[in-house]
Design a protein around this motif. Structure first.
Motif, short mmCIF file in Angstrom:
data_model
loop_
_atom_site.label_atom_id
_atom_site.label_comp_id
_atom_site.label_asym_id
_atom_site.label_seq_id
_atom_site.Cartn_x
_atom_site.Cartn_y
_atom_site.Cartn_z
N GLU A 179 -20.60 -32.10 39.54
CA GLU A 179 -20.03 -33.40 39.75
C GLU A 179 -19.73 -34.31 38.26
OE1 GLU A 179 -20.17 -37.11 42.89
OE2 GLU A 179 -21.95 -36.06 42.40
N MET A 180 -20.58 -34.28 37.37
CA MET A 180 -20.67 -35.05 36.31
C MET A 180 -19.37 -34.48 35.45
SD MET A 180 -21.68 -37.53 34.33
CE MET A 180 -23.29 -37.86 34.95
N SER A 181 -19.33 -33.29 35.14
CA SER A 181 -18.07 -32.73 34.56
C SER A 181 -16.77 -32.68 35.44
CB SER A 181 -18.29 -31.05 34.51
OG SER A 181 -19.34 -30.98 33.36
N ALA A 182 -16.81 -32.88 36.38
CA ALA A 182 -15.40 -33.11 37.25
C ALA A 182 -15.23 -34.43 37.00
CB ALA A 182 -15.90 -32.80 38.85
N ILE A 183 -16.10 -35.44 37.11
CA ILE A 183 -15.70 -36.69 37.17
C ILE A 183 -15.00 -36.94 35.54
CG2 ILE A 183 -16.27 -39.11 36.71
CD1 ILE A 183 -18.49 -38.50 39.10
N PHE A 184 -16.01 -36.49 34.43
CA PHE A 184 -15.22 -36.58 33.18
C PHE A 184 -13.64 -35.81 33.08
CE2 PHE A 184 -14.47 -34.78 28.89
CZ PHE A 184 -15.14 -35.83 27.91
N ASN A 185 -13.69 -34.64 33.68
CA ASN A 185 -12.16 -34.09 33.43
C ASN A 185 -11.14 -34.86 34.27
OD1 ASN A 185 -13.33 -31.76 31.99
ND2 ASN A 185 -13.74 -30.61 33.54
N LYS A 186 -11.49 -35.40 35.05
CA LYS A 186 -10.58 -36.12 35.91
C LYS A 186 -9.87 -37.32 35.15
CE LYS A 186 -10.11 -39.24 40.25
NZ LYS A 186 -11.10 -39.54 41.38
N TRP A 187 -10.66 -38.13 34.25
CA TRP A 187 -10.45 -39.06 33.74
C TRP A 187 -10.11 -38.79 32.06
CZ3 TRP A 187 -8.50 -42.62 36.57
CH2 TRP A 187 -8.93 -42.80 38.13
N LEU A 188 -10.90 -37.96 31.76
CA LEU A 188 -10.79 -37.88 30.10
C LEU A 188 -10.73 -36.31 29.61
CD1 LEU A 188 -14.05 -39.72 29.06
CD2 LEU A 188 -11.67 -40.78 29.16
N GLY A 189 -10.40 -35.54 30.61
CA GLY A 189 -10.30 -33.95 30.31
C GLY A 189 -8.92 -33.71 29.91
N PRO A 190 -8.72 -32.33 29.42
CA PRO A 190 -7.82 -31.88 28.76
C PRO A 190 -6.12 -31.98 29.56
CG PRO A 190 -9.44 -30.14 28.99
CD PRO A 190 -9.72 -31.49 29.73
N LYS A 191 -6.34 -32.30 31.05
CA LYS A 191 -5.23 -32.48 31.49
C LYS A 191 -4.89 -34.04 31.67
CE LYS A 191 -5.42 -28.25 34.22
NZ LYS A 191 -5.35 -27.70 35.57
N THR A 192 -5.28 -34.76 31.08
CA THR A 192 -5.22 -36.22 31.01
C THR A 192 -4.60 -36.80 29.75
OG1 THR A 192 -7.42 -37.03 29.84
CG2 THR A 192 -7.47 -36.49 32.39
N PRO A 193 -4.21 -37.88 29.61
CA PRO A 193 -3.71 -38.41 28.42
C PRO A 193 -4.61 -38.35 27.22
CG PRO A 193 -3.01 -39.75 29.90
CD PRO A 193 -4.06 -38.91 30.70
N TYR A 194 -5.88 -38.20 27.39
CA TYR A 194 -6.99 -38.36 26.41
C TYR A 194 -7.26 -36.93 25.65
CZ TYR A 194 -7.08 -42.80 28.72
OH TYR A 194 -6.74 -43.98 29.36
N GLY A 195 -6.79 -36.02 26.51
CA GLY A 195 -7.14 -34.60 26.02
C GLY A 195 -8.49 -34.20 25.67
N LEU A 196 -9.78 -34.76 26.12
CA LEU A 196 -10.96 -34.38 25.64
C LEU A 196 -11.70 -33.28 26.20
CD1 LEU A 196 -12.32 -37.98 25.20
CD2 LEU A 196 -11.37 -36.86 23.68
N THR A 197 -12.41 -32.53 25.50
CA THR A 197 -13.07 -31.23 26.12
C THR A 197 -14.64 -32.02 26.27
OG1 THR A 197 -11.80 -29.78 25.44
CG2 THR A 197 -13.89 -28.85 25.95
N ARG A 198 -15.27 -31.89 27.37
CA ARG A 198 -16.63 -32.36 27.36
C ARG A 198 -17.68 -31.24 26.92
NH1 ARG A 198 -20.90 -32.68 31.67
NH2 ARG A 198 -22.07 -34.52 31.19
#
Length: 282
Positions: A247-266
Motif C-alpha cells: 500500500e505504501m508503494s501504491a500511494i507513492f506511485n499514485k502521487w509521485l511515481g513514474p507516471k506522474t509529473p514528478y517521475g520518481l521511482t521509490r
C-alpha cells in the motif's frame, strides 16, 4: 483534630488527581475511544495535500497516508489543514494528533516532537534560471536564495551554500516568484516540486533548471507528540504493515511515481531513522 485534617487533605488530593487523570490518559487509547485521529496536513501544497478544483476537498499523498494510518489504527481520519510553519507548533499544542505533511527530520524538531520510522527520503534541490544551469553550488556563494518559511529548504541554504542569504516567503509559490522576478539567484524546494515547476515553465522565457548537486537528503516521517510510546509504536506498526502489503508503494506511485509529473521511482522502504545514513540539519 490533626488526623482529621490529614485525612481531609488526602481526600482532596485524591479528588484532584482523579479529576486530572483524563488529561494524562494514553493518547492512543484516547484516539481509539473517540474513534478519530486528527492529522495535520498541508492546506495547499501539491501533491501532498491540496483542495480538489471541483470538490474543494483535500486530496494528495499525505491525505491518502493519513487515511491509511487511521484505518490501521481502527479509527477515522480528520484532516486539519496547516501552513508549513504551523506544523510543529500545532502538534505540540495538541491541536492535531499527527503531522503527515512531508515532514523532514531535523535535530531541532527531534527535541520538540517524536518521529515515526521514515517512509521515504527526498532531496532539497536548487532551482535556477536556465542560464545558470551549469553552475555548481559553490558558484552561488554569498547570493540571495529563496525558500518557504519554516521549511528545511530554508535551513539548507546556509549549510550548502557558503554565505548563502536565505530569503523566506510564506509559501512555495511566492518563493519561486522571487526567482522569476530576479529578486534572488536561486530557489530551494524538494525535488518533486522542483521537477513539476521545471516542466511547467519549460520552453518559456522563464525556463529553469535544477542544479546537479543536491542541497540535502532528508528522511520524511510522521510527526507525533513526545512521550507517547504506545502511539509511536502503533504508527510504526501501521507503516510497516502498509509497506508489507504494498500500500505504501501504491500511494507513492499514485502521487509521485513514474507516471506522474514528478517521475520518481521509490527506492526507499519504511526504515527507522536511526538506521539511515544522512546528515541531519539543525
Amino acid at each position: 483534630m490533626q488526623a482529621s485534617k490529614i485525612s481531609a487533605g488526602m481526600l482532596i488530593v485524591g479528588a484532584v488527581l482523579q479529576f486530572m487523570s483524563p488529561a494524562f490518559a494514553d493518547q492512543l487509547a484516547d484516539i481509539r475511544s473517540r474513534g478519530e485521529v486528527t492529522c495535520g496536513v498541508y492546506s495547499n501544497v501539491e501533491p501532498f495535500s491540496y483542495p480538489n478544483a471541483q470538490t474543494r476537498q483535500l486530496e494528495g499523498m499525505d491525505v491518502d497516508l493519513c487515511n491509511a494510518v487511521a484505518k490501521q489504527l481502527g479509527v477515522k481520519a480528520k484532516l486539519e489543514p496547516l501552513a508549513v510553519e504551523a506544523r510543529i507548533p500545532q502538534l505540540k499544542l495538541g491541536r492535531v494528533d499527527l503531522v503527515v505533511a512531508n515532514l523532514a527530520y531535523t535535530k531541532t524538531r527531534a527535541t520538540q516532537i517524536a518521529f515515526s520510522d521514515s517512509y521515504y527520503s527526498t532531496k532539497e534541490v536548487l532551482v535556477v534560471k536556465k542560464a545558470d544551469a551549469g553552475k555548481k553550488l559553490t558558484d552561488f556563494a554569498g547570493q540571495k536564495i529563496s525558500a518557504a518559511d519554516g521549511s528545511t529548504s530554508a535551513q539548507s541554504i546556509p549549510l550548502s551554500i557558503k554565505d548563502g542569504q536565505a530569503v523566506t516567503f510564506h509559501d512555495t509559490s511566492s518563493a519561486f516568484l522571487a526567482l522569476e522576478q530576479d529578486k534572488v539567484k536561486g530557489f530551494v524546494t524538494n525535488q518533486m516540486t522542483a521537477r513539476k515547476i521545471a516542466k511547467q515553465v519549460e520552453g518559456t522565457d522563464g525556463a529553469v533548471a535544477i542544479a546537479a548537486e543536491p542541497m540535502l537528503i532528508e528522511p520524511i516521517a510522521v510527526g507525533l507528540r513526545q512521550n507517547e510510546p504506545a502511539m509511536l509504536a502503533a504508527v510504526n506498526k501501521a507503516l510497516a504493515s502498509m509497506e508489507q502489503s504494498g500500500e505504501m508503494s501504491a500511494i507513492f506511485n499514485k502521487w509521485l511515481g513514474p507516471k506522474t509529473p514528478y517521475g520518481l521511482t521509490r527506492t526507499d522502504k519504511v526504515t527507522p531513522i536511526n538506521q539511515l545514513k544522512f546528515t541531519p540539519v539543525s
